[in-house]
Design an enzyme around this catalytic site. Sequence first.
Site, PDB file in Angstrom:
ATOM      1  N   LYS A  74       0.852  -1.189   0.000  1.00 28.17           N
ATOM      2  CA  LYS A  74       0.000   0.000   0.000  1.00 28.17           C
ATOM      3  C   LYS A  74       0.891   1.243   0.000  1.00 28.17           C
ATOM      4  O   LYS A  74       1.917   1.266   0.705  1.00 28.17           O
ATOM      5  CB  LYS A  74      -0.885  -0.034   1.259  1.00 28.17           C
ATOM      6  CG  LYS A  74      -1.869   1.113   1.383  1.00 28.17           C
ATOM      7  CD  LYS A  74      -2.695   0.953   2.666  1.00 28.17           C
ATOM      8  CE  LYS A  74      -3.727   2.044   2.815  1.00 28.17           C
ATOM      9  NZ  LYS A  74      -4.539   1.882   4.041  1.00 28.17           N
ATOM     10  N   SER A 149      -9.515   1.648   3.084  1.00 35.22           N
ATOM     11  CA  SER A 149      -8.656   2.415   2.205  1.00 35.22           C
ATOM     12  C   SER A 149      -7.622   1.582   1.446  1.00 35.22           C
ATOM     13  O   SER A 149      -7.065   2.059   0.466  1.00 35.22           O
ATOM     14  CB  SER A 149      -7.938   3.506   3.004  1.00 35.22           C
ATOM     15  OG  SER A 149      -7.090   2.944   3.976  1.00 35.22           O
ATOM     16  N   SER A 173      -9.547  -0.770   7.179  1.00 37.38           N
ATOM     17  CA  SER A 173      -9.034  -0.607   5.817  1.00 37.38           C
ATOM     18  C   SER A 173      -8.385  -1.828   5.191  1.00 37.38           C
ATOM     19  O   SER A 173      -8.137  -1.827   3.988  1.00 37.38           O
ATOM     20  CB  SER A 173      -8.038   0.543   5.769  1.00 37.38           C
ATOM     21  OG  SER A 173      -8.756   1.733   5.706  1.00 37.38           O
TER      22      SER A 173
HETATM   23  N1  GLN Z   1     -12.757   3.886   6.571  1.00 40.18           N
HETATM   24  C1  GLN Z   1     -12.122   4.232   7.789  1.00 40.18           C
HETATM   25  C2  GLN Z   1     -11.671   5.670   7.736  1.00 40.18           C
HETATM   26  O1  GLN Z   1     -11.816   6.277   6.748  1.00 40.18           O
HETATM   27  C3  GLN Z   1     -10.943   3.349   8.034  1.00 40.18           C
HETATM   28  C4  GLN Z   1      -9.766   3.709   7.239  1.00 40.18           C
HETATM   29  C5  GLN Z   1      -8.527   2.961   7.606  1.00 40.18           C
HETATM   30  O2  GLN Z   1      -8.575   1.940   8.299  1.00 40.18           O
HETATM   31  N2  GLN Z   1      -7.394   3.522   7.193  1.00 40.18           N
HETATM   32  O3  GLN Z   1     -11.175   6.188   8.674  1.00 40.18           O
END
Ligand code: GLN
Length: 466
Positions: A74, A149, A173
Amino acid sequence: MNSQIHNIHQQLMNKDITCTALVQEKLDLLKQNINNTVNALLDTLALDLAAKVDAKIANGETIGLLEGIPFGIKDVYMVQGTYTTASSDLLKNYKSAYTATAIQKLLDAGAIPLVKENCDSFGHGSSSENTIFGAVKNAVNPDLVGGGSSGGSAVNVAKDYTVFSIGGDTGGSVRQPAGYNNVYGLKPTYGRISRFGLMAYASSTDCVGPIAKSIEDIRIVLNVMSGKDVKDQTTYTSTEIDQDAISSSENIKKVGYFKNFIENDAIDAEVKSNFLATIEKIKAKRIEVKALDFFESETLVSTYYTLAMAETASNLSRLDGTNYGNRIEADNLKETYAVTRSENFSEESKRRIVGGNQVLSQGFSDEIYLKGLNLRDQISKNFENDFKDVDIILSPVTPNTPPKIGDSLKDPHAMYLSDAYTVGFSLGQLPTLTVPQGTATGLQITAAKHNDELVLKFANFLKDTI
Ligand code: GLN
């Protein structure tokens, strides 16, 4: 046993394939970038490393299990000399000066990095649409989002462009995109894997997490990355998870699930009925199942976003175009900061920075931030009590199936609510795994802190049960 890592290892050792051919084949697929999963290809590095593996094999030397296995990263992990953009305009020209501990351990084990993967900018999002590299398209249906994400990472694994990928999970994410693309994704216990070199989003819940196509591959990669690191004071020493230790489900006697997650208007009817059918299959195996009480989804989501926004506002304050980032000059220093940040952060990141600074500001912090911390403690206590009673908590990964590309951008609040089932486990810092079974977006298996082994064990049991 199902494991791509073991299969490829055997093929390399038997000289059925060369590492160079394997890496080249995956690079060729990634180059087409069909699902917008690629921020940067690491082709020169990957082919150099592959040639070294081939030379070793040709010499008759033995290679380690991960040696020559291609993987994805990532684009929020530092890998020295590569661009690490966090899918943002602000860092689109930023090159890492060092390598993240988790990634270094994989490199030391001989795994071959192919690609820096598209994601929501700075981890802000649940759909991988908040990116300057174009929305990630779902591996199963390209009209739908890849999830977020770590969307690029999950899609690359699902499409076999990488054997495994390393995502980051702050509030879901890794688990949510794994669920949206039918692969496995683990968020280990907080602190099991060093965060050093992972760009900070919300430091109190940030976790490094592997995505792969089998439980065995998750186990192998988790073992390599785990361990205490002097560069991350939250890390702890963990013991290796043994293959045999997770092969049988004995001593899993009682499973719980949260009643209010299931008896809820927000859940898709099919996700609900599939989940309940899974519960029946588990009962049929003589495992006791208990419906548990838990905090309302709205409380979980607001607690998580209050704390995550506060932490990201602090963490991202360093990105002002001076030490890092795409500096835009204005009339004076203050203006330069303002213009640099206004022009280079996305709408979603700005929403979180403004929200987070509000949460932390004088006059609000007692009422909002401290209340958030207090709720987090209550949530952790609740988990502690639950795990005195049950071994595993099972839940759907998401209330709904993946949205169409474009829809989440229109309604950020609906997007935040789609994290309802993942964020609570993050606040509790628990080990939790998405398996591609049970509902259209998978199931989430959670155990008490430090009990990552039990999570993998139950996953093996479920694989044969449903
Ligand atoms: N969707 C959640 C957020 O936007 C989790 C994102 C993540 O785990 N980086 O904060």
